[in-house]
Design a protein around this motif. Structure first.
Motif, PDB file in Angstrom:
ATOM      1  N   ALA A 136       0.820  -1.217   0.000  1.00  0.00           N
ATOM      2  CA  ALA A 136       0.000   0.000   0.000  1.00  0.00           C
ATOM      3  C   ALA A 136       0.851   1.263   0.000  1.00  0.00           C
ATOM      4  O   ALA A 136       0.452   2.286  -0.567  1.00  0.00           O
ATOM      5  CB  ALA A 136      -0.939  -0.015   1.200  1.00  0.00           C
ATOM      6  N   GLN A 137       2.034   1.191   0.618  1.00  0.00           N
ATOM      7  CA  GLN A 137       2.904   2.367   0.681  1.00  0.00           C
ATOM      8  C   GLN A 137       3.468   2.742  -0.691  1.00  0.00           C
ATOM      9  O   GLN A 137       4.002   3.843  -0.869  1.00  0.00           O
ATOM     10  CB  GLN A 137       4.060   2.124   1.656  1.00  0.00           C
ATOM     11  N   ASP A 138       3.323   1.842  -1.665  1.00  0.00           N
ATOM     12  CA  ASP A 138       3.861   2.080  -3.005  1.00  0.00           C
ATOM     13  C   ASP A 138       2.794   2.562  -3.989  1.00  0.00           C
ATOM     14  O   ASP A 138       3.072   2.685  -5.182  1.00  0.00           O
ATOM     15  CB  ASP A 138       4.489   0.790  -3.556  1.00  0.00           C
ATOM     16  N   ARG A 139       1.591   2.848  -3.515  1.00  0.00           N
ATOM     17  CA  ARG A 139       0.481   3.151  -4.421  1.00  0.00           C
ATOM     18  C   ARG A 139       0.788   4.307  -5.367  1.00  0.00           C
ATOM     19  O   ARG A 139       0.584   4.205  -6.585  1.00  0.00           O
ATOM     20  CB  ARG A 139      -0.786   3.458  -3.626  1.00  0.00           C
ATOM     21  N   GLU A 140       1.269   5.417  -4.848  1.00  0.00           N
ATOM     22  CA  GLU A 140       1.546   6.572  -5.701  1.00  0.00           C
ATOM     23  C   GLU A 140       2.626   6.252  -6.730  1.00  0.00           C
ATOM     24  O   GLU A 140       2.546   6.681  -7.893  1.00  0.00           O
ATOM     25  CB  GLU A 140       1.960   7.768  -4.844  1.00  0.00           C
ATOM     26  N   LEU A 141       3.621   5.505  -6.312  1.00  0.00           N
ATOM     27  CA  LEU A 141       4.696   5.104  -7.230  1.00  0.00           C
ATOM     28  C   LEU A 141       4.127   4.241  -8.352  1.00  0.00           C
ATOM     29  O   LEU A 141       4.435   4.466  -9.535  1.00  0.00           O
ATOM     30  CB  LEU A 141       5.768   4.335  -6.469  1.00  0.00           C
ATOM     31  N   LEU A 142       3.301   3.252  -8.009  1.00  0.00           N
ATOM     32  CA  LEU A 142       2.730   2.378  -9.031  1.00  0.00           C
ATOM     33  C   LEU A 142       1.836   3.149  -9.990  1.00  0.00           C
ATOM     34  O   LEU A 142       1.861   2.905 -11.201  1.00  0.00           O
ATOM     35  CB  LEU A 142       1.936   1.247  -8.378  1.00  0.00           C
TER      36      LEU A 142
END
Length: 291
Positions: A155-161
Motif C-alpha cells: 500500500a505504501q507504493d500506491r503513488e509510485l505504481l
C-alpha cells in the motif's frame, strides 16, 4: 442455425459458459481473453473500461471454434481466424452497428479482419504495433545481475505504481487503459507487482503479472523509468516476478513484447523466454469523418 455462425453472448457469464472450454484448450494463445474475462467476473463490467463489454462466439457444427470480445473503449480482441471467418465477423459486427477503434489478434487474423472491416465500413486500418508472445522455458538470471533485492509492492507504493503505470501507458502510446489508481489498488490487493530496489531500498523497476487462469500467468507490464534504464533493473524485476509466478504453480508464464523494441526482446530471450506467436494491433481511422 447455420453450422458456421457468429453469435453474440449476452454477458461474460454466458460467454464463458459457451466458450470457456475452447479458451482453456489453448491457454497461451488465448491468454488475453482468459485474463480479461477473469477480471470481469471478479471485479465487474467496469474492470477494463467504461462501456458495456461485448462478446461473441463462432459456432462450427455446434462447437465453438473462435471468439471475439471488446471492453469499450478498448479495441476488439480476437482468437485466430481464417480470412472467410474474419470477413463474416466484420459483416456480423457492422450489421449490428458496432464502431471499433481497432483490433488486436494473432498477426494474420488481425490483418484479415482489418482488411475486412475496411471493406465493410470504409475506415482505414493503420498498423499500430507488432507484438510477439513469449513463453518461459528455463528461467536464467541475467549477467551481470544488478545489486539489490525484490519485494512485493504494498500500500505504501500506491503513488509510485500509479505514476509508473501512467509512464508505461505513455511509452507504448496506449489507449483505453485502466485508471492508474484502480490498476494499482487491484494489484496491491492481490500482490501482483514485484519491485526491484537498490541496496538502499529505492525502487527502480517493476514487473506486474495477471491472475492465474487455466494454468497461465502473463507478465504485464514491466517498467523502468527512463533515467534508470540500461542498468539491468528490468531484467532483475522480470526474473523475480517470473520466479514468483512459477512458485504459485503456473504451468505457463507468458509475456508480450513490442517487436519495435529489440532491447526488451533480447532481454526476455536471454532470461529464458521463447517465441510462441506474433500478434498485431491495428487502429481504425474514419477518413470521411476525419476530413
Amino acid at each position: 442455425m447455420h453450422p458456421d455462425t457468429w453469435q453474440p453472448a449476452s454477458d461474460v457469464h454466458d460467454f464463458l459458459a459457451r466458450a470457456g472450454d475452447f479458451l482453456r484448450s489453448r491457454p497461451a494463445l488465448h491468454s488475453i481473453p482468459l485474463t480479461v474475462t477473469e477480471g470481469l467476473v471478479s471485479r465487474g463490467p467496469g474492470a477494463y473500461g467504461d462501456g458495456e463489454p461485448v462478446f461473441g462466439v463462432l459456432e462450427r457444427a455446434g462447437e465453438v471454434g473462435a471468439t471475439y470480445f471488446r471492453t469499450p473503449p478498448n479495441r476488439l480482441s480476437l482468437t485466430p481466424l481464417g480470412p472467410d471467418e474474419a470477413d463474416a465477423l466484420a459483416a456480423h459486427l457492422a450489421g449490428r452497428g458496432h464502431v471499433l477503434p481497432g483490433v488486436g489478434a494473432e498477426r494474420e487474423t488481425a490483418a484479415a479482419f482489418a482488411s475486412a472491416w475496411q471493406r465493410r465500413t470504409g475506415v482505414t486500418p493503420v498498423l499500430h504495433e507488432r507484438q510477439r508472445l513469449y513463453r518461459l522455458g528455463t528461467l536464467t538470471p541475467p549477467e551481470p545481475y544488478p545489486e539489490g533485492r525484490s519485494r512485493v509492492a504494498g500500500a505504501q507504493d500506491r503513488e509510485l505504481l500509479m505514476r509508473w503505470y501512467a509512464g508505461f501507458v505513455a511509452d507504448i502510446n496506449g489507449f483505453g487503459h485502466t485508471d492508474p489508481g484502480d490498476w494499482a489498488d487491484t494489484r496491491i490487493a492481490n500482490g501482483r507487482v514485484t519491485l526491484w530496489e537498490t541496496p538502499d531500498g529505492t525502487p527502480v523497476s517493476m514487473a506486474g503479472v495477471t491472475a492465474m487462469v487455466a494454468g497461465q500467468i502473463r507478465m504485464a507490464p514491466v517498467y523502468t523509468p527512463e533515467h534508470l534504464r540500461g542498468r539491468g533493473y528490468a531484467g532483475a524485476a522480470a526474473v523475480a516476478a517470473s520466479r514468483a509466478a512459477l512458485a504459485t504453480g503456473a504451468a505457463e508464464v507468458l509475456l508480450f513484447t513490442d517487436l519495435a523494441n529489440p532491447t526488451s526482446n533480447g532481454l526476455y530471450q536471454r532470461i529464458g523466454y521463447r517465441p510462441v506467436a506474433d500478434f498485431a494491433v491495428y487502429a481504425f481511422q474514419d477518413t470521411e469523418r476525419d476530413r
